[in-house]
Scaffold this active site. Structure first.
Site, PDB file in Angstrom:
ATOM      1  N   LYS A   1       0.824  -9.258  -1.111  1.00 44.04           N
ATOM      2  CA  LYS A   1       1.431  -8.590  -2.261  1.00 44.04           C
ATOM      3  C   LYS A   1       0.396  -8.513  -3.383  1.00 44.04           C
ATOM      4  O   LYS A   1      -0.721  -9.001  -3.265  1.00 44.04           O
ATOM      5  CB  LYS A   1       2.658  -9.360  -2.765  1.00 44.04           C
ATOM      6  CG  LYS A   1       3.713  -9.699  -1.714  1.00 44.04           C
ATOM      7  CD  LYS A   1       4.516  -8.507  -1.243  1.00 44.04           C
ATOM      8  CE  LYS A   1       5.534  -8.935  -0.191  1.00 44.04           C
ATOM      9  NZ  LYS A   1       6.224  -7.772   0.411  1.00 44.04           N
TER      10      LYS A   1
ATOM     11  N   SER B   1       5.599  -2.723   2.800  1.00 45.71           N
ATOM     12  CA  SER B   1       5.898  -3.199   1.445  1.00 45.71           C
ATOM     13  C   SER B   1       4.786  -2.911   0.447  1.00 45.71           C
ATOM     14  O   SER B   1       5.019  -2.973  -0.768  1.00 45.71           O
ATOM     15  CB  SER B   1       6.184  -4.701   1.464  1.00 45.71           C
ATOM     16  OG  SER B   1       5.028  -5.431   1.776  1.00 45.71           O
TER      17      SER B   1
END
Length: 277
Positions: free
Chosen positions: A118, A41
């Protein structure tokens, strides 16, 4: 005499082990936490198999600073809330400082408690919207410039053996898997690479207003990231409370392109001590 010597040796060994565990516990709780990248990701900033230490001093300490011990093979699943859940709920931090936009951060998923990594895109009070894959921050587009193609081999990656997703369609094992690369520049001047596979549902969203004391996160591999664009009620990350932040990812120690970190012959020589930007 022999029995006394053996007993003394055993006691010294036990003391050494206990001291080592205490030192490791303090190190892991208050200074740095090891983190292995299991998914794609955050490509290409972080690759599957990157091994890094998370700086817990960067934002101060909360219940999330306590260690998690998760070893599925042995049925061990003890997370930070099991150790320090009594301190959860105030959305505050000891010696706390706030993340900056653009920081790459490890946090506990507000629902599942699992560690995610993230990039901080939205700060408290910000409005965020995504239109045709471009972020609109507080009413202004975050600029993207084309940066060629990201190329990887279509192969099983990491211990989970996941296959990458490609902009050039369904390619066979061993073939080139391509993604579009863009350089994204935040208002503060931070630059990083984001990847695009194609048109996806999350390329267009409504307007999110980040609540006070919470943050909005996105993955750099935009079309292959479960992040704040999906609310918690829909099994996404949603907004992340300040107290759920673990720390900042500063530097990759080493990286393995194989199925195990122990397979040293698969380590990527160009990623030793690489800064996370």
């Amino acid at each position: 005499m022999l029995g006394s010597a053996v007993w003394a040796s055993i006691k010294e060994t036990v003391k050494t082990v206990v001291y080592a565990l205490l030192i490791a516990g303090v190190f892991r709780t208050f200074l740095f936490q090891p983190f292995w990248i299991p998914s794609g990701s955050m490509k290409e900033t972080l690759l599957i198999g990157d091994f890094l230490f998370v700086n817990k001093m960067a934002y101060g300490y909360s219940y999330a600073s306590c260690p998690s011990i998760i070893i599925p093979r042995f049925g061990i699943d003890v997370d930070a809330e099991d150790f320090c859940g009594v301190f959860k709920g105030g959305n505050d931090r000891l010696m706390g400082s706030e993340p900056e936009r653009g920081d790459v951060v490890v946090f506990r998923h507000p629902v599942t408690g699992r560690d995610f990594i993230k990039r901080v895109i939205g700060l408290p009070g910000d409005t965020i919207q995504v239109q045709e894959g471009v972020i609109i921050l507080n009413g202004t587009e975050i600029p993207q410039t084309e940066a060629g193609l990201f190329t990887e081999t279509m192969e099983h990656q990491g211990s989970a053996g996941n296959l990458p997703r490609c902009a050039n369609g369904a390619v066979g094992l061993g073939a080139e898997c391509l993604k579009q690369r863009f350089t994204e520049t935040l208002p503060e001047g931070t630059q990083y690479t984001v990847l695009n596979i194609g048109d996806r549902d999350l390329d267009n969203t409504g307007i999110f207003t980040v609540p006070e004391g919470q943050y909005f996160f996105m993955g750099d591999n935009r079309d292959n990231s479960s992040d704040s664009r999906v609310p918690q009620i829909s099994r996404g990350v949603g907004f992340v409370p300040y107290e759920d932040i673990v720390g900042r990812a500063d530097r990759i120690m080493f990286s393995s392109s194989g199925r195990s970190l122990l397979a040293f012959w698969t380590w990527r020589s160009d990623r030793y001590f690489k800064a996370v930007e």
